[in-house]
Design a protein around this motif. Structure first.
Motif, PDB file in Angstrom:
ATOM      1  N   ASP A 286       1.030  -1.614   0.342  1.00  0.00           N
ATOM      2  CA  ASP A 286       0.368  -0.267   0.214  1.00  0.00           C
ATOM      3  C   ASP A 286       0.981   1.111   0.236  1.00  0.00           C
ATOM      4  O   ASP A 286       1.803   1.373   0.664  1.00  0.00           O
ATOM      5  CB  ASP A 286      -1.004   0.210   1.451  1.00  0.00           C
ATOM      6  CG  ASP A 286      -1.736   0.974   1.507  1.00  0.00           C
ATOM      7  OD1 ASP A 286      -1.423   2.313   0.928  1.00  0.00           O
ATOM      8  OD2 ASP A 286      -2.688   0.461   1.844  1.00  0.00           O
ATOM      9  N   LYS A 287       0.628   2.250  -0.891  1.00  0.00           N
ATOM     10  CA  LYS A 287       1.340   3.739  -0.942  1.00  0.00           C
ATOM     11  C   LYS A 287       1.346   4.156   0.399  1.00  0.00           C
ATOM     12  O   LYS A 287       2.855   5.049   0.500  1.00  0.00           O
ATOM     13  CB  LYS A 287       1.001   3.797  -1.982  1.00  0.00           C
ATOM     14  CG  LYS A 287       0.011   4.714  -2.336  1.00  0.00           C
ATOM     15  CD  LYS A 287      -0.445   4.745  -3.765  1.00  0.00           C
ATOM     16  CE  LYS A 287      -2.009   4.627  -4.440  1.00  0.00           C
ATOM     17  NZ  LYS A 287      -2.422   4.998  -5.993  1.00  0.00           N
ATOM     18  N   ARG A 288       0.040   4.144   1.094  1.00  0.00           N
ATOM     19  CA  ARG A 288       0.120   4.630   2.421  1.00  0.00           C
ATOM     20  C   ARG A 288       1.260   4.374   3.132  1.00  0.00           C
ATOM     21  O   ARG A 288       1.355   5.243   3.819  1.00  0.00           O
ATOM     22  CB  ARG A 288      -1.030   5.012   3.069  1.00  0.00           C
ATOM     23  CG  ARG A 288      -2.550   5.462   1.797  1.00  0.00           C
ATOM     24  CD  ARG A 288      -3.253   5.384   2.541  1.00  0.00           C
ATOM     25  NE  ARG A 288      -3.915   3.825   1.645  1.00  0.00           N
ATOM     26  CZ  ARG A 288      -5.134   3.155   2.148  1.00  0.00           C
ATOM     27  NH1 ARG A 288      -5.924   3.680   2.260  1.00  0.00           N
ATOM     28  NH2 ARG A 288      -5.505   1.921   1.664  1.00  0.00           N
TER      29      ARG A 288
ATOM     30  N   SER B   2      -2.537   0.272  -4.329  1.00  0.00           N
ATOM     31  CA  SER B   2      -3.252   1.237  -3.564  1.00  0.00           C
ATOM     32  C   SER B   2      -3.403   0.148  -2.596  1.00  0.00           C
ATOM     33  O   SER B   2      -4.192   0.541  -1.719  1.00  0.00           O
ATOM     34  CB  SER B   2      -4.545   0.871  -4.057  1.00  0.00           C
ATOM     35  OG  SER B   2      -5.278   0.419  -5.361  1.00  0.00           O
ATOM     36  N   ALA B   3      -3.398  -1.385  -2.699  1.00  0.00           N
ATOM     37  CA  ALA B   3      -3.171  -2.034  -1.231  1.00  0.00           C
ATOM     38  C   ALA B   3      -2.658  -2.684  -1.405  1.00  0.00           C
ATOM     39  O   ALA B   3      -1.350  -3.167  -1.651  1.00  0.00           O
ATOM     40  CB  ALA B   3      -5.275  -2.430  -1.236  1.00  0.00           C
ATOM     41  N   THR B   4      -1.998  -3.540   0.113  1.00  0.00           N
ATOM     42  CA  THR B   4      -0.988  -4.388   0.522  1.00  0.00           C
ATOM     43  C   THR B   4      -1.564  -5.935  -0.180  1.00  0.00           C
ATOM     44  O   THR B   4      -2.732  -6.405   0.025  1.00  0.00           O
ATOM     45  CB  THR B   4      -1.023  -4.751   1.705  1.00  0.00           C
ATOM     46  OG1 THR B   4      -0.246  -3.049   2.510  1.00  0.00           O
ATOM     47  CG2 THR B   4       0.303  -5.516   1.887  1.00  0.00           C
TER      48      THR B   4
END
Length: 80
Positions: free
Chosen positions: A8-10, A46-48
């Motif tokens: 996840d890029k966050r 957008s997600a792991t």
């Protein structure tokens, strides 16, 4: 077999500057011992997630366990 891990890029700030290459190198070290013909890709998304293709259910489960253990031990190898 092919293993693709998306992070996840966050969570990008939690990794060192070259985090993707560090994770990919550790995966190579751990997976290629047991599965030498495995293709590995790590990228931000957008997600792991982990996606294992081209292997049996047992191989897929073993790879997932190796990856899980790798991330549990990340304090040991991430800083080196």
């Amino acid at each position: 077999m092919r293993v693709e891990i998306t992070i996840d890029k966050r969570n990008q700030r939690q990794l060192p500057g070259d985090g993707v290459s560090v994770v990919e190198a550790e995966l190579h070290k751990r997976l290629l011992k047991k599965y030498p013909d495995t293709g590995i890709r790590v990228r931000f998304s957008s997600a792991t997630n982990i996606n294992v293709t081209g292997g049996s259910k047992d191989e897929s489960a073993a790879v997932r366990k190796i990856v899980e253990q790798m991330f549990e031990e990340s304090d040991e190898w991430m800083s080196s």
